[in-house]
Scaffold this active site. Structure first.
Site, mmCIF file in Angstrom:
data_model
loop_
_atom_site.group_PDB
_atom_site.id
_atom_site.type_symbol
_atom_site.label_atom_id
_atom_site.label_comp_id
_atom_site.label_asym_id
_atom_site.label_seq_id
_atom_site.Cartn_x
_atom_site.Cartn_y
_atom_site.Cartn_z
ATOM 1 N N GLY A 65 24.773 49.863 44.654
ATOM 2 C CA GLY A 65 24.375 50.364 43.587
ATOM 3 C C GLY A 65 23.602 51.392 43.279
ATOM 4 N N CYS A 92 23.825 47.346 50.918
ATOM 5 C CA CYS A 92 23.003 48.508 50.384
ATOM 6 C C CYS A 92 21.905 48.136 49.331
ATOM 7 C CB CYS A 92 23.915 49.695 50.115
ATOM 8 S SG CYS A 92 23.025 51.153 49.517
ATOM 9 N N TYR A 93 22.206 48.372 48.092
ATOM 10 C CA TYR A 93 21.377 47.702 46.907
ATOM 11 C C TYR A 93 21.476 46.170 47.152
ATOM 12 C CZ TYR A 93 19.418 46.888 42.296
ATOM 13 O OH TYR A 93 18.492 46.416 41.301
ATOM 14 N N HIS A 180 27.030 50.785 53.936
ATOM 15 C CA HIS A 180 28.163 49.940 53.254
ATOM 16 C C HIS A 180 29.477 49.779 54.067
ATOM 17 C CE1 HIS A 180 26.990 51.179 49.064
ATOM 18 N NE2 HIS A 180 25.996 52.072 49.876
ATOM 19 N N GLU A 182 32.125 48.766 53.361
ATOM 20 C CA GLU A 182 33.267 48.809 52.769
ATOM 21 C C GLU A 182 33.993 50.174 52.847
ATOM 22 O OE1 GLU A 182 30.423 48.861 51.401
ATOM 23 O OE2 GLU A 182 30.483 49.871 49.272
ATOM 24 N N ASP A 238 54.158 48.147 34.844
ATOM 25 C CA ASP A 238 53.488 46.930 34.605
ATOM 26 C C ASP A 238 54.463 45.997 33.744
ATOM 27 O OD1 ASP A 238 51.370 48.302 35.858
ATOM 28 O OD2 ASP A 238 50.228 48.529 34.196
ATOM 29 N N LYS A 381 46.818 48.223 40.521
ATOM 30 C CA LYS A 381 48.034 48.838 40.336
ATOM 31 C C LYS A 381 48.850 48.759 41.694
ATOM 32 C CE LYS A 381 50.473 51.471 37.634
ATOM 33 N NZ LYS A 381 50.724 51.069 36.156
#
Ligand code: XMP
Length: 548
Positions: A65, A92-93, A180, A182, A238, A381
């Site tokens: 963050g 991280c944060y 990070h 990710e 959708d 999505k």
């Protein structure tokens, strides 16, 4: 007016809670976990330990963050969350808040560290298993850093500017990295995440498409029982996937209603009827309301007014049809996860300050009530697309490009007439034909389509069309031309084609001249009344993708 009550869907048996300390990171983390076939969900960082325990996550990730733990309004963490006996991984944060909460220390750096750094490991670490001892690249984006680990923690890797790049307390199953894992730039990030999920938290990679479908089918059956369900098809991805899924679960207890307002693109209404009535055999009510809409919109020039009239009339017709069907208790719709994230968390029942009503909120008329069935409300999505493919929906429905609800009505600038609409449909069909072909060659070249079609994975790559959206606009300003020996005074067609990844920003597509030339020649040659074609070369911002 009232709005619908949302049904709270159950979690899959195993799930990873991603506590969100800064939205842009949390979504990516949730995606990465799902890519490893484990269900994950984003929860607000200020959730209490008790609320979290009640949801029984199998593992917890604390996201990064933008804040400093010392900032006045910095997001905090209920300390008890670290004592729930559930494995925790902070990024991280997430590392800084974990360290601070447990009595470690976070330091301010003079300068931030942004970008690649080289990691050096020390000692054994299950989290880092399968990654090189030296020289692996990790991605940093921080100013503060942990300079003193809490008691009981070992330091298992460092970088030049982050001495405590990886810390872990194996006894309590608490792990954290300054970098990070990710982001794709962290070379072994996915390996670390996989180690955390499978070796440390002992999860199983069971969230596969087959299992997801089975689970959703069960969930829909148990919610609906013998009740009847109605669903409004829009022609979009959708609602189509929601319809296919609900139908798989409860068969003919589902009736779909397709309100044809007349502003879909050429061939689309026929496609909706064909796919749902003939291929899937779903009871389908088609309301041909084109005339009604043209009447209502006569002389209306203001775009917002157009949107409002089209939306209001849609629901009016929809509820009229629902009433005719009689005994219907449930309304299904294709709300997807980003709609939910944007409108605040429903799961914890917390009202967040940034609540934005999501576009699927339904204006129920007074005295009317349906229970909502929203089987896609935890899917991104591209997961919805993968689900659609596995349910047997045709590719051109599943990979349909974004299309505004009010359709071609907001691509005719100014007032709408039958003639203008017919002309725009023909011109638009040519733009699509030409660019579908061009896009397909690019799509083939990147291999993205094959990947999407082959994988039985929830996390297939995002649609990945090189050109995101392309269409024709009728600006309504005429121009002079010459055809044969005669002067003409005809319509202008604007071709719009943009590249984007989320529609928030976009750039005009640098189409090859031959493609543009072919579009231009065909439109002027095949659509009577058009004598000029122009290409819109504006990005968003400052323009928008649509013209209205
Ligand atoms: P703009 O024009 O704002 O569009 O850059 C961003 C994306 O949103 C779509 N769009 C709409 N979608 N109802 C919708 O469902 C609308 O009224 C609407 N207006 C724009 C647009 O096609 C683009 O993908």
């Amino acid at each position: 007016m009232t709005t619908g009550q949302h049904h709270q869907n159950a979690h899959p048996q195993q799930f990873v809670a991603v506590l969100d300390f800064g939205a842009q990171y949390a979504q990516l983390i949730a995606r990465r976990v799902r890519d490893l076939y484990v269900y994950s969900e984003i929860l607000p960082a200020d959730i209490t330990a008790k609320e979290l325990r009640d949801l029984s996550p199998s593992a917890i990730i604390l996201s990064g963050g933008p804040a400093s733990v010392y900032a006045e309004d910095a997001p905090t963490l209920d300390p008890e969350i670290l004592h729930l006996d559930i494995p925790v991984f902070g990024f991280c944060y997430g590392e800084q808040i974990l360290a601070q909460t447990l009595g470690g220390h976070v330091a301010h750096a003079e300068k931030g560290e942004y970008g690649p750094a080289t990691l050096t490991r020390s000692g054994n670490s299950i989290l880092l298993e399968g990654t090189p001892k030296e020289g692996q690249t990790v991605w940093m984006s921080h100013r503060d850093y942990v300079d003193q680990a809490p008691e009981g923690f070992a330091v298992t890797a460092s970088t030049e500017h982050a001495p405590l790049a990886v810390i872990e307390n194996t006894e309590q199953n608490l792990y954290a990295t300054q970098f990070h894992p990710e982001v794709a730039h962290t070379q072994y990030g996915q390996q670390m995440l996989s180690n955390f999920l499978f070796q440390i938290a002992h999860l199983k990679p069971t969230w596969t498409m087959d299992n997801i479908v089975q689970e959703k089918v069960q969930e829909i059956r148990s919610q609906v029982g013998n009740g009847n369900v109605i669903l409004g098809l829009s022609g979009g991805v959708d609602s189509a996937v929601a319809a296919a899924l609900v139908h798989k679960a409860i068969g003919d207890q589902l009736t779909c209603v397709f309100v044809n307002h007349g502003f879909l693109r050429k061939g689309e209404p026929e496609q909706v009827e064909h796919v749902f009535r003939e291929v899937f055999g779903i009871p389908l009510v088609v309301v041909n309301a084109q005339e009604r809409y043209l009447d209502l919109l006569k002389g209306v020039r203001d775009p917002e007014q157009k949107r409002k009239i089209i939306g209001t009339e849609f629901w009016r017709i929809f509820f009229e049809e629902a009433k005719k069907l009689g005994d219907v208790q449930f309304l299904a719709q294709g709300t997807i996860y980003p709609d939910i994230i944007e409108s605040g968390s429903r799961k914890t029942g917390k009202e967040t300050s940034t609540i934005k009503s999501h576009h699927n909120l339904i204006p129920f008329p007074e005295g009317v009530h349906f229970d909502l069935v929203e089987p896609l409300d935890h899917f991104f999505k591209d997961e919805v697309r993968a689900l659609g493919l596995s349910l047997g929906l045709p590719e051109d429905v599943v990979f349909r490009q974004p299309f505004p609800g009010p359709g071609l009505a907001i691509r005719i600038i100014g007032d709408i007439t039958q003639e203008k609409l017919a002309l725009l449909k023909d011109a638009d069909a040519i733009v699509r034909e030409e660019l579908d072909a061009y896009n397909a060659t690019l799509f083939q070249a990147t291999g993205a389509r094959d990947k999407a079609l082959e994988q039985d994975a929830p996390g297939v790559p995002a649609c990945a069309y090189p050109v995101w959206q392309y269409f024709a606009v009728l600006p309504g300003s005429k121009s002079v031309g010459v055809m044969g020996d005669e002067r003409t005074y005809g319509e202008v067609i604007v071709v719009r084609a943009v590249e984007s990844s989320d529609a928030m920003t976009a750039d005009w597509a640098k189409l090859p001249y031959e493609v543009l030339s072919s579009i231009s020649r065909r439109i002027v040659g095949e659509v009577p009344g058009v004598n000029r074609v122009v290409y819109d070369i504006t990005s968003k911002p400052p323009a928008t993708i649509e013209w209205e």
